[in-house]
Design a protein around this motif. Structure first.
Motif, PDB file in Angstrom:
ATOM      1  N   ILE A  15      44.783  18.657  32.045  1.00 61.75           N
ATOM      2  CA  ILE A  15      44.675  19.798  31.731  1.00 61.75           C
ATOM      3  C   ILE A  15      43.425  20.647  32.276  1.00 61.75           C
ATOM      4  CG2 ILE A  15      44.407  21.524  29.683  1.00 61.75           C
ATOM      5  CD1 ILE A  15      46.243  19.640  28.031  1.00 61.75           C
ATOM      6  N   THR A  16      42.260  19.859  32.287  1.00 63.70           N
ATOM      7  CA  THR A  16      41.146  20.373  32.659  1.00 63.70           C
ATOM      8  C   THR A  16      41.098  20.803  34.285  1.00 63.70           C
ATOM      9  OG1 THR A  16      39.994  19.062  31.326  1.00 63.70           O
ATOM     10  CG2 THR A  16      38.710  19.870  33.141  1.00 63.70           C
ATOM     11  N   MET A  17      41.789  19.703  34.876  1.00 60.13           N
ATOM     12  CA  MET A  17      42.071  19.966  36.557  1.00 60.13           C
ATOM     13  C   MET A  17      42.849  21.368  36.621  1.00 60.13           C
ATOM     14  SD  MET A  17      40.026  18.044  37.775  1.00 60.13           S
ATOM     15  CE  MET A  17      40.359  18.253  39.356  1.00 60.13           C
ATOM     16  N   TYR A  18      43.932  21.506  35.910  1.00 57.09           N
ATOM     17  CA  TYR A  18      44.994  22.555  36.137  1.00 57.09           C
ATOM     18  C   TYR A  18      44.022  23.745  35.654  1.00 57.09           C
ATOM     19  CZ  TYR A  18      48.704  25.841  35.356  1.00 57.09           C
ATOM     20  OH  TYR A  18      49.495  26.942  35.431  1.00 57.09           O
ATOM     21  N   ALA A  19      43.225  23.760  34.854  1.00 56.80           N
ATOM     22  CA  ALA A  19      42.547  24.896  34.274  1.00 56.80           C
ATOM     23  C   ALA A  19      41.533  25.637  35.114  1.00 56.80           C
ATOM     24  CB  ALA A  19      41.879  24.824  32.947  1.00 56.80           C
ATOM     25  N   GLN A  20      41.030  24.492  35.969  1.00 60.17           N
ATOM     26  CA  GLN A  20      40.034  24.900  36.987  1.00 60.17           C
ATOM     27  C   GLN A  20      40.814  25.389  38.373  1.00 60.17           C
ATOM     28  OE1 GLN A  20      37.975  21.141  37.839  1.00 60.17           O
ATOM     29  NE2 GLN A  20      36.702  21.210  35.982  1.00 60.17           N
ATOM     30  N   ASN A  21      41.955  25.055  38.725  1.00 61.46           N
ATOM     31  CA  ASN A  21      42.627  25.749  39.609  1.00 61.46           C
ATOM     32  C   ASN A  21      43.296  26.704  39.372  1.00 61.46           C
ATOM     33  OD1 ASN A  21      41.659  23.379  41.397  1.00 61.46           O
ATOM     34  ND2 ASN A  21      43.542  22.175  40.862  1.00 61.46           N
ATOM     35  N   THR A  22      43.387  27.351  38.241  1.00 64.87           N
ATOM     36  CA  THR A  22      44.051  28.470  37.867  1.00 64.87           C
ATOM     37  C   THR A  22      43.182  29.585  37.613  1.00 64.87           C
ATOM     38  OG1 THR A  22      45.799  27.172  36.707  1.00 64.87           O
ATOM     39  CG2 THR A  22      45.875  29.372  36.267  1.00 64.87           C
ATOM     40  N   GLN A  23      43.250  30.732  38.444  1.00 63.62           N
ATOM     41  CA  GLN A  23      42.416  32.026  38.223  1.00 63.62           C
ATOM     42  C   GLN A  23      42.795  32.935  36.894  1.00 63.62           C
ATOM     43  OE1 GLN A  23      42.754  34.091  42.027  1.00 63.62           O
ATOM     44  NE2 GLN A  23      40.416  33.466  42.442  1.00 63.62           N
ATOM     45  N   THR A  24      41.931  33.374  36.401  1.00 61.94           N
ATOM     46  CA  THR A  24      42.329  34.381  35.188  1.00 61.94           C
ATOM     47  C   THR A  24      42.330  35.699  35.929  1.00 61.94           C
ATOM     48  OG1 THR A  24      40.017  34.777  34.887  1.00 61.94           O
ATOM     49  CG2 THR A  24      40.944  32.751  33.548  1.00 61.94           C
ATOM     50  N   ASP A  25      43.150  36.533  34.910  1.00 61.51           N
ATOM     51  CA  ASP A  25      43.179  37.920  35.584  1.00 61.51           C
ATOM     52  C   ASP A  25      41.977  38.516  35.963  1.00 61.51           C
ATOM     53  OD1 ASP A  25      45.740  37.844  35.431  1.00 61.51           O
ATOM     54  OD2 ASP A  25      46.005  38.628  33.576  1.00 61.51           O
ATOM     55  N   GLU A  27      39.289  36.926  37.015  1.00 60.72           N
ATOM     56  CA  GLU A  27      38.646  36.077  38.144  1.00 60.72           C
ATOM     57  C   GLU A  27      39.380  36.872  39.443  1.00 60.72           C
ATOM     58  OE1 GLU A  27      37.424  31.886  36.588  1.00 60.72           O
ATOM     59  OE2 GLU A  27      39.357  32.418  36.947  1.00 60.72           O
ATOM     60  N   ARG A  28      40.766  36.957  39.312  1.00 62.26           N
ATOM     61  CA  ARG A  28      41.623  37.835  40.292  1.00 62.26           C
ATOM     62  C   ARG A  28      41.070  38.933  40.682  1.00 62.26           C
ATOM     63  NH1 ARG A  28      45.669  34.858  39.476  1.00 62.26           N
ATOM     64  NH2 ARG A  28      46.301  35.693  37.526  1.00 62.26           N
ATOM     65  N   GLU A  29      40.813  39.729  39.396  1.00 64.68           N
ATOM     66  CA  GLU A  29      40.216  41.221  39.700  1.00 64.68           C
ATOM     67  C   GLU A  29      38.760  41.226  40.459  1.00 64.68           C
ATOM     68  OE1 GLU A  29      40.518  45.095  40.045  1.00 64.68           O
ATOM     69  OE2 GLU A  29      42.106  43.765  39.379  1.00 64.68           O
ATOM     70  N   ARG A  30      37.964  40.255  40.023  1.00 64.98           N
ATOM     71  CA  ARG A  30      36.579  40.378  40.410  1.00 64.98           C
ATOM     72  C   ARG A  30      36.643  39.856  42.127  1.00 64.98           C
ATOM     73  NH1 ARG A  30      34.169  38.092  36.694  1.00 64.98           N
ATOM     74  NH2 ARG A  30      35.012  36.043  37.100  1.00 64.98           N
ATOM     75  N   GLU A  31      37.634  38.835  42.242  1.00 65.10           N
ATOM     76  CA  GLU A  31      37.568  38.506  43.726  1.00 65.10           C
ATOM     77  C   GLU A  31      38.080  39.831  44.700  1.00 65.10           C
ATOM     78  OE1 GLU A  31      40.269  35.188  46.292  1.00 65.10           O
ATOM     79  OE2 GLU A  31      40.233  34.914  44.465  1.00 65.10           O
ATOM     80  N   ASN A  32      39.253  40.192  44.213  1.00 65.85           N
ATOM     81  CA  ASN A  32      39.786  41.713  44.871  1.00 65.85           C
ATOM     82  C   ASN A  32      38.817  42.498  44.992  1.00 65.85           C
ATOM     83  OD1 ASN A  32      42.397  40.291  45.069  1.00 65.85           O
ATOM     84  ND2 ASN A  32      43.333  41.703  43.445  1.00 65.85           N
ATOM     85  N   LYS A  33      37.950  42.774  44.195  1.00 65.53           N
ATOM     86  CA  LYS A  33      36.904  43.954  44.448  1.00 65.53           C
ATOM     87  C   LYS A  33      35.628  43.429  45.420  1.00 65.53           C
ATOM     88  CE  LYS A  33      37.135  46.206  40.021  1.00 65.53           C
ATOM     89  NZ  LYS A  33      36.422  46.789  38.727  1.00 65.53           N
ATOM     90  N   MET A  34      35.406  42.338  45.469  1.00 68.64           N
ATOM     91  CA  MET A  34      34.563  41.568  46.488  1.00 68.64           C
ATOM     92  C   MET A  34      35.443  41.593  47.846  1.00 68.64           C
ATOM     93  SD  MET A  34      32.557  38.617  44.758  1.00 68.64           S
ATOM     94  CE  MET A  34      33.589  37.366  44.656  1.00 68.64           C
ATOM     95  N   LEU A  35      36.455  41.361  47.831  1.00 72.92           N
ATOM     96  CA  LEU A  35      37.200  41.404  49.218  1.00 72.92           C
ATOM     97  C   LEU A  35      37.428  42.898  49.688  1.00 72.92           C
ATOM     98  CD1 LEU A  35      40.173  38.979  48.492  1.00 72.92           C
ATOM     99  CD2 LEU A  35      38.196  38.745  50.133  1.00 72.92           C
ATOM    100  N   GLU A  36      37.472  43.742  48.772  1.00 74.06           N
ATOM    101  CA  GLU A  36      37.810  45.554  48.871  1.00 74.06           C
ATOM    102  C   GLU A  36      36.289  45.833  49.658  1.00 74.06           C
ATOM    103  OE1 GLU A  36      39.236  47.038  45.511  1.00 74.06           O
ATOM    104  OE2 GLU A  36      41.317  45.989  45.882  1.00 74.06           O
ATOM    105  N   ALA A  37      35.165  45.187  49.115  1.00 78.85           N
ATOM    106  CA  ALA A  37      33.836  45.662  49.575  1.00 78.85           C
ATOM    107  C   ALA A  37      33.665  45.060  50.896  1.00 78.85           C
ATOM    108  CB  ALA A  37      32.777  45.127  48.480  1.00 78.85           C
ATOM    109  N   PHE A  38      33.940  43.439  51.235  1.00 76.76           N
ATOM    110  CA  PHE A  38      33.838  42.973  52.336  1.00 76.76           C
ATOM    111  C   PHE A  38      34.835  43.481  53.539  1.00 76.76           C
ATOM    112  CE2 PHE A  38      35.500  39.221  55.063  1.00 76.76           C
ATOM    113  CZ  PHE A  38      34.327  39.381  55.866  1.00 76.76           C
ATOM    114  N   LEU A  39      36.077  43.668  53.341  1.00 71.87           N
ATOM    115  CA  LEU A  39      36.678  44.008  54.581  1.00 71.87           C
ATOM    116  C   LEU A  39      36.659  45.089  55.273  1.00 71.87           C
ATOM    117  CD1 LEU A  39      39.946  42.576  53.156  1.00 71.87           C
ATOM    118  CD2 LEU A  39      38.790  41.410  55.116  1.00 71.87           C
ATOM    119  N   PRO A  40      36.283  46.392  54.780  1.00 70.53           N
ATOM    120  CA  PRO A  40      35.863  47.487  55.327  1.00 70.53           C
ATOM    121  C   PRO A  40      34.383  47.349  56.249  1.00 70.53           C
ATOM    122  CG  PRO A  40      36.288  48.066  53.187  1.00 70.53           C
ATOM    123  CD  PRO A  40      36.403  46.656  53.106  1.00 70.53           C
ATOM    124  N   ILE A  41      33.460  46.395  55.710  1.00 66.87           N
ATOM    125  CA  ILE A  41      32.286  45.890  56.675  1.00 66.87           C
ATOM    126  C   ILE A  41      32.882  45.272  57.564  1.00 66.87           C
ATOM    127  CG2 ILE A  41      30.297  44.618  56.459  1.00 66.87           C
ATOM    128  CD1 ILE A  41      30.209  45.385  53.418  1.00 66.87           C
TER     129      ILE A  41
END
Length: 166
Positions: A15-25, A27-41
């Protein structure tokens, strides 16, 4: 009793290993915002990479929020090539594995066109010999090749419907 204890420990570990490999909403939103900042650069710095070895581009990508979780190739069409062969001339880097992209219905893609023309089946045969490290083997193969173009896309995967659902 020993078996029950081992079962409980392995269950908790799983369960611990599964939880570490699963993104929460969040975390996914934060990653998308960072990508939206990086890709235009990345787009703005495109001229820095064109004509340079791909190592320079991969160093920038690896130091960014974009995590390479899947790799595909940019290939020629067998219909346009002599004897139906296909040739690899670039890479598509995906920020999610296929299953996660299908679940989320979106994926960010960085496309890199390289100054190379590798026969497709030989290219994939060489990558498959690397086993689980096949993506790293592909990246290593491309590090010294010159970049001709780099672009990115935020791709939304449409809902699939069958003919019976229409």
């Amino acid at each position: 009793m020993k078996r029950l204890f081992l079962l409980m420990v392995s269950l908790c570990f799983g369960i611990t290993m599964y939880a570490q490999n699963t993104q929460t909403d969040a975390e996914r939103e934060r990653e998308n915002k960072m990508l939206e900042a990086f890709l235009p650069i990345l787009d703005a710095r495109r001229n820095e990479f064109v004509g340079q070895p791909a190592k320079k581009l991969f160093d920038v990508i690896r130091g960014s929020a974009f995590k390479i979780r899947n790799i595909g190739t940019e290939s020629t069409s067998p219909w346009a090539e002599y004897k139906g062969k296909t040739y690899v001339y670039g890479l598509s880097l995906f920020n999610k594995p296929v299953q996660q992209a299908m679940k989320d219905k979106e994926v960010y893609i960085i496309r890199i066109i390289l100054d190379v023309r590798w026969e497709s089946s030989a290219f994939w045969d060489a990558a498959s010999h690397a086993g689980p490290a096949w993506m790293e083997a592909i990246v290593r193969k491309c590090l010294d090749v010159k970049v001709l173009d780099v672009s990115w896309e935020h791709f939304y995967i449409p809902e699939r419907t069958t003919s019976s659902e229409k």
